[in-house]
Design a protein around this motif. Sequence first.
Motif, mmCIF file in Angstrom:
data_model
loop_
_atom_site.group_PDB
_atom_site.id
_atom_site.type_symbol
_atom_site.label_atom_id
_atom_site.label_comp_id
_atom_site.label_asym_id
_atom_site.label_seq_id
_atom_site.Cartn_x
_atom_site.Cartn_y
_atom_site.Cartn_z
ATOM 1 N N SER A 177 0.833 -1.243 0.037
ATOM 2 C CA SER A 177 -0.115 0.030 -0.103
ATOM 3 C C SER A 177 0.744 1.267 -0.169
ATOM 4 O O SER A 177 0.397 2.208 -0.635
ATOM 5 C CB SER A 177 -1.110 -0.037 1.141
ATOM 6 O OG SER A 177 -1.578 1.143 1.451
ATOM 7 N N THR A 178 1.986 1.055 0.853
ATOM 8 C CA THR A 178 2.876 2.413 0.687
ATOM 9 C C THR A 178 4.399 2.273 0.803
ATOM 10 O O THR A 178 4.617 1.073 1.451
ATOM 11 C CB THR A 178 2.408 3.204 2.265
ATOM 12 O OG1 THR A 178 1.247 3.282 2.441
ATOM 13 C CG2 THR A 178 3.110 4.466 2.234
ATOM 14 N N SER A 200 1.705 7.573 -7.292
ATOM 15 C CA SER A 200 0.766 6.538 -6.861
ATOM 16 C C SER A 200 0.855 5.803 -8.148
ATOM 17 O O SER A 200 0.822 6.154 -9.444
ATOM 18 C CB SER A 200 -0.530 7.060 -6.753
ATOM 19 O OG SER A 200 -0.791 7.762 -5.321
ATOM 20 N N ILE A 201 0.805 4.331 -7.966
ATOM 21 C CA ILE A 201 0.395 3.561 -8.969
ATOM 22 C C ILE A 201 -0.873 2.803 -8.789
ATOM 23 O O ILE A 201 -1.148 2.439 -7.569
ATOM 24 C CB ILE A 201 1.526 2.121 -9.071
ATOM 25 C CG1 ILE A 201 2.819 2.906 -9.178
ATOM 26 C CG2 ILE A 201 1.305 1.303 -10.286
ATOM 27 C CD1 ILE A 201 3.805 1.809 -9.113
ATOM 28 N N THR A 202 -2.006 2.618 -9.635
ATOM 29 C CA THR A 202 -3.168 2.407 -9.764
ATOM 30 C C THR A 202 -3.779 2.033 -11.018
ATOM 31 O O THR A 202 -3.124 1.999 -12.038
ATOM 32 C CB THR A 202 -4.248 3.032 -8.641
ATOM 33 O OG1 THR A 202 -5.116 2.597 -8.448
ATOM 34 C CG2 THR A 202 -4.260 4.498 -9.322
ATOM 35 N N LYS A 203 -4.969 1.617 -10.628
ATOM 36 C CA LYS A 203 -5.616 1.085 -11.961
ATOM 37 C C LYS A 203 -6.983 2.291 -12.346
ATOM 38 O O LYS A 203 -7.388 2.807 -11.199
ATOM 39 C CB LYS A 203 -6.197 -0.426 -12.161
ATOM 40 C CG LYS A 203 -7.151 -0.693 -11.046
ATOM 41 C CD LYS A 203 -7.581 -2.149 -10.963
ATOM 42 C CE LYS A 203 -6.674 -3.082 -10.656
ATOM 43 N NZ LYS A 203 -6.989 -4.414 -10.814
ATOM 44 N N THR A 241 -0.624 1.713 -4.967
ATOM 45 C CA THR A 241 0.700 1.654 -4.191
ATOM 46 C C THR A 241 1.124 3.227 -4.299
ATOM 47 O O THR A 241 1.094 3.899 -5.378
ATOM 48 C CB THR A 241 1.736 0.832 -4.780
ATOM 49 O OG1 THR A 241 1.312 -0.469 -4.780
ATOM 50 C CG2 THR A 241 3.198 1.099 -4.008
ATOM 51 N N LEU A 242 1.210 3.876 -2.894
ATOM 52 C CA LEU A 242 1.434 5.041 -2.733
ATOM 53 C C LEU A 242 2.998 5.152 -2.449
ATOM 54 O O LEU A 242 3.516 4.497 -1.620
ATOM 55 C CB LEU A 242 0.751 6.046 -1.402
ATOM 56 C CG LEU A 242 1.452 7.119 -1.072
ATOM 57 C CD1 LEU A 242 0.969 8.375 -2.315
ATOM 58 C CD2 LEU A 242 0.716 7.516 0.204
#
Length: 436
Positions: free
Chosen positions: A221-222, A263-266, A282-283
């Motif tokens: 998450s981080t 940040s990685i996200t969808k 993921t921050l």
Amino acid sequence: MKNNSIKNIILTLLRSISSEKEIRKYIEKFSNVDHRYIIIKVGGAIIQNDLDNLVSSLSFLNQVGLKPIVIHGAGPRLSSSLKEKGINFDFLDGQRITSSEVLDEALTIFGEENTKLVEALQDRDVAAVSVTNNIFECTIKNPKLGYVGEVHSTNIKAIEKILDNQNIPIIASVGQTVDGQLLNLNADSAAISIAKEIEAYKIIFLSEVGGIYDQQNNLISTIDLKEQFDDLMGMKWLHSGMKLKLEEIKKLLDILPSSTSVSITKPHHLPRELFTDAGSGTLIKKGHLVDQFESIDQAKGENIALIIETAFNGKLDKTYFNNDVKKTFYISDCNRAAIIVSHENEIPYMDKFAVVDSARGEGLGSAIWNKMKQDHDQLFWRSRSTNPINKFYLSVCDGFQKYDGWNIYWIGVSNLKQLTLCIESAYNYKQTINYE
Ligand code: ARG
């Protein structure tokens, strides 16, 4: 679907997982960052496979007043189209070797994917503008790679002009030399080069997997680069592409203000990642320095008291620092988080854990917690059963007990007698913060 209903659906969803106050905090933060922008890099596969979610999320950002800078690639579609046409291509260190035939095809595909995204946004009444050249001034990166650019400067003025006109720029990762030769660009590097030059406030990488996963395939998450970068780079399970990306991100965050994060996200999780503390993805933060003290002077005491009072919105007992119970203090270098561990009992008691409101969601809480945790194999603490932090405590404790409005937690205490003592003293501790 009409824009307003997208906005309402997403807001309802966000409200079901976090508070109105939290959502508003981020909307204000991200839409008013004094000319520091949000950059969104869209992986090429997304335009191909997840366009609907991408368009809904971008249209939501637009509705709540955010104007991001969007940069996209087109890798997977380019590969399949090259295959279809029987054009040979290869990769060198993860970069596509670009012959003039590959370049021609790349430019066509970049253009098509760009138009697809811009039109899909315009269909939802989002004022998006297509930008397919004149942004990245490059030289040829490495002759072995052919027509692949290395960015030297970016035309920020052109981007700002689009934003000033209330439009969202959708930028294809195409560069050019001073002589006007167009070049293929890696979209990650293109996004990073803009982020550097305009000191972006937030950089988002949208991908199909939506984050970095650990060895057990759990989403991380981080990531606090100061604490975790070296460890992560040494991990066998982290594949080389991800390591490369982390390295690039670290280089970027090293030169930007520490408030900047990646940040990685969808696409589907983008609103959640941006507008809640917990996020969904993921921050990655540059990280925080946390100092540890066995004793403190008056000035430090005042600092800590201020952090605690701001975080808890109450007044700390005037005599709090006066007694001679031994304590360990942890304070973040930004003076926005503090932990106090008291050694009154055999097992240390975490007496205060304070993170000021404006710092929540930055990974500061977990950074200071991790630092404290390294020094304490055994610990107990308590919190009101209504405190939202209980979710976090549950995830880090070895056990807990509910008692009369309190949750009492512990780590590393297995002896029943000791445990009973911990629970009793946690319950009996006198309150040291007064709420008006
Ligand atoms: N909404 C905040 C931000 O975008 C916090 C995100 C937290 N995300 C996470 N994956 N831990 O900066």
